[in-house]
Enzyme design. Structure first.
Site, short mmCIF file in Angstrom:
data_model
loop_
_atom_site.label_atom_id
_atom_site.label_comp_id
_atom_site.label_asym_id
_atom_site.label_seq_id
_atom_site.Cartn_x
_atom_site.Cartn_y
_atom_site.Cartn_z
N CYS G 34 -24.08 38.24 4.42
CA CYS G 34 -25.43 37.91 4.89
C CYS G 34 -26.35 37.79 3.68
CB CYS G 34 -25.93 38.99 5.84
SG CYS G 34 -27.66 38.78 6.29
N ASP G 41 -20.54 39.36 7.15
CA ASP G 41 -20.63 38.74 8.47
C ASP G 41 -19.24 38.23 8.84
OD1 ASP G 41 -23.22 39.05 9.37
OD2 ASP G 41 -23.96 37.25 8.41
#
Ligand SMILES: [Ca+2]
Ligand SMILES: [Ca+2]
Ligand SMILES: [Ca+2]
Ligand SMILES: [Ca+2]
Ligand SMILES: [Ca+2]
Ligand SMILES: [Ca+2]
Ligand SMILES: [Ca+2]
Ligand SMILES: [Ca+2]
Ligand SMILES: [Ca+2]
Ligand SMILES: [Ca+2]
Ligand SMILES: [Ca+2]
Ligand SMILES: [Ca+2]
Ligand SMILES: [Ca+2]
Ligand SMILES: [Ca+2]
Ligand SMILES: [Ca+2]
Ligand SMILES: [Ca+2]
Lengths: 129, 129, 129, 129, 129, 129, 129, 129, 129, 129
Positions: G34, G41
């Site tokens: 991220c 992520d």
């Protein structure tokens, strides 16, 4: 007196003939015999139709299905024949029959056939989001 | 005599050639070899077609599928080849083959190919609500 | 050089031999031949074991499974044989093999066999609510 | 010659009689007749057993199941009778039969019966966490 | 003559009284009235029992269930009462009733009650691996 | 005072009449009586509509559904009648009612009926990929 | 030599360029970082395309996906960028990428983007009933 | 300041140390590198424990899991190591870790390891019917 | 007058105190605030108990659950506190509370706590095959 | 400083404004108060849109959803209002909001509303077989 298998399909008057509407019927207990081996075959039948003047009566439908129990029948032929018999009995605006046969030789077979009155126009389907 | 794998696909006359109807066949036991590594690959085949004059005979289809067991075959090529062989055998009005291969390297691959007679028009699909 | 099917099972030292712990392995791609008909059979194997001094190496396990591809094998016998081979390779404290065969003749068969070191005591299972 | 329904259950020698192991068999295509109404009943049978000297042969099991197709049979009685016949055929160390009947009158019925050799001790079940 | 709701539970002789075996019955169509609001309540009943001399007759069970349609009944009380009525009718070796009520006020309630003949010993459960 | 079953359907003003939008309502607790046997029937109702000037008030809808509890009603007729009553109450731009009845005689029946204001055009459905 | 992450996408010639057919690929193991928090992520990618002259080679696709492991990437931007890279590599007739990201802050996000050759016309979809 | 991966596991005082109770934690986003190939591996971790004086703090657990992202780790070893680290951090009365790794080479692997305080006695599990 | 959240739990007399039986309650709509961030947390509560002299009244339980809506609460502490409050209200023979919290930071947490009257002995569980 | 509920929706520039693509967002944790009873209501929101110049920022969306926690809101009105607020914030080419409310009084309600830029034309959907 106990009921008997029968090819006589009975009907009753469609209570709302002025409206196109759908009747769906699932019959998980269809069985007949394989014409090649003589052994039992099994299928689940899915029927959907738009009635015209008459609807198929459910108890007679059950006896009709029962009538295949001792009869040899190929998958493709019997699906089309049952559709024809149902159409002959109630002349629906539209009818579709899907027969999902149990696995044989590792292979699963389904047959789907339809009837449509020549003059009938399927209403536009409204799909709400 | 035990049966043998075979590329010979047999057919039988379509019992209802006057009607467009659907035959769906699921074959969960396809296996071939990866041409790069020589290791086995596995797939589930989903076939659906509208027969014209003939239908595919299921036992010969099983032997045909078996014939890939020792053959090297890429996913994209073998899916198209099986479709072509089935079309050559029964010249259907329409045929679609979907091959869902087992995961390899964390990636799942599916290939879908279709055949359609040039002159054949798919009937309008009636969707009942 | 491409890999080959092989009955040689390889092992590696158990990194935590001082602790009873579980290794579970699912192998969805087992295939052999039916000794009666010569036709392919398919199964998913579920293996679970408590390693002792060694663990089964996964790549050699894959080649071992592959080695059944061209071999005739009855369900009951092959399940017990695979268990015996795995036990011979790594002498686990406990091992269980469950083989779920694909449907044949409308009938689904599963075979489950176990091995246990004579001196090994299964630890009391703690079930948290 | 096509096969026939038969009450003769055949067996084959247990290939691993020195080990208690499990054979599980699912038969989704049992059908008989209701003794009260004469109408067809349907069930899925789940059999599990620990073989002793012999195992049940699957093809004869299929013909045995077929033999109920034209016979009237109550749920409770037929489940116990099939268990007794299977026990008589192969004298297993342990056998359990679960018959799940299709819904009738809005009610779903399942019957489960067991046999156990008087001298047989179920091995301690090892549950791995 | 059409059937009527009735609290009379009928039984038939257990065809295998010499064996402890299980009868499981699922009844998805139980409905009664909430004593506080007068509004309908709905539940699915799950009954399982080991019969002694008699078994519960299914048609009378259906009429018995129907008899609650116009009766006010609290969840906990009605589950215990139905169990008591069934026990009074057939004196089973063991019986368990689980009533899963539909959501009310965002809360789902299930009640489970059991009966056991004082002298009856549950047979050791054999769990096959 | 406890509530009572009632055929009075109440409505409230549509808070966004300038926009075609969808309201979907699932009612799993519909029950009526079979006109042939007098026995209870059960169904799950699925209603979806595009409101015009008013929306159906949920509490009155619940009392309306309750009002069928003691009434004889055929599947096809009652589905169409409930649709007509709901249309009369709120005159929606579009309304569809699907009634899925519980299995009877081994057969599952569903009835689907629709209403559409003559002047109303269903908006083009946008399907995002 | 162990493989390395790489942005180089490789292709191979489409074995059936004369036919529009579908290749579907599911990649459950996409991970990036991220850009706001630097934390990992995760997403599952669903790719489907109609190849033109070349197909995406799966091993290079795996290394390409791997190359995002240490890179910061916003959901919307990275989905569009991966699509653009794949299009640049094989210039498909049509390609769609759906990225289903894992829940963050109680919210689940999916992004779907498509490419289409300006001159390419999607073939009419035949839906068999 | 953005957070960083870290092997430091933090704890907080158990708010109910006088009671044996269960904390279950599912972590679907574990990833490390295969020591043989250098390629990413993925797993879902299932942790359950009975805390003693301290509980594992969730944010530090997340950073701890993150710390494996760039580390080579074998399935069996890493599962036992994570368990040991968690035990060292909070000395639970009982702890079990189950790591379900993604499929590799067509094979699915799960590893389960446990820790138990020598003096701790698992409370008798109450199973309500 | 509209109802209000309340910590007052009400009870009613157990209608069958002479029998150990189970009451299971699922509450999918628990919400409180995270004491660290002030943001909402959500959970599904699963309660099961054997009542002694009184049962928990469902409407007051709903208002009790509602009372956490504006309160900061840690997962472990709030689960144990709710259990203690319920035990204080009805002194059950046995009670278990399982709280399944929604995912936070990619991690799913469940807490399970139990109470048992010191003198109460869980009845032997009868498991029918 | 802990975050606060807020009606301020923030956006960021669409990174690929030249392409119509889909963003789907699922929010399972919506809760507000029933204006009639004052009691909590719960829903899962499903949002899908085609961004124009800006995209909705997820953290502000979460705070926006949170802002309904203490507000009375009818199902139909609140769904339309949230859609309007989101449209006002980012003026998407197309946006659809589906709110699935938890069961109340035995009835499940879902509301779906859409916005579309007057000048925007939904791209032809390509459906691959
Ligand atoms: Ca079937
Ligand atoms: Ca038309
Ligand atoms: Ca497969
Ligand atoms: Ca298999
Ligand atoms: Ca022991
Ligand atoms: Ca069945
Ligand atoms: Ca129910
Ligand atoms: Ca005992
Ligand atoms: Ca129903
Ligand atoms: Ca129109
Ligand atoms: Ca994912
Ligand atoms: Ca076009
Ligand atoms: Ca995983
Ligand atoms: Ca102990
Ligand atoms: Ca939840
Ligand atoms: Ca919800």
């Amino acid at each position: 007196m106990p009921s008997q298998p029968s090819r006589e399909l009975e009907t009753f008057p469609n209570p709302f003939p002025e409206r196109d509407y759908t009747i769906r019927i699932k019959i998980p207990e269809f069985t007949c015999l394989c014409p090649k081996t003589g052994q039992p075959d099994f299928a689940t039948l899915h029927l959907e139709y738009v009635p015209d003047r008459t609807c198929v009566e459910l108890k007679s439908l059950k006896l009709y299905i029962w009538s295949y129990r001792d009869q040899g029948a190929f998958h493709e032929a019997v699906t089309n024949q049952i559709l024809d018999d149902l159409v002959a009995a109630c002349t629906p605006r539209f009818m579709r029959l899907r027969a999902e046969f149990n696995v044989r030789g590792g292979i699963y077979t389904t047959v789907v056939a339809e009837y449509r009155q020549p003059e009938w126009d399927a209403p536009e389907v409204v799909r709400l989001p």
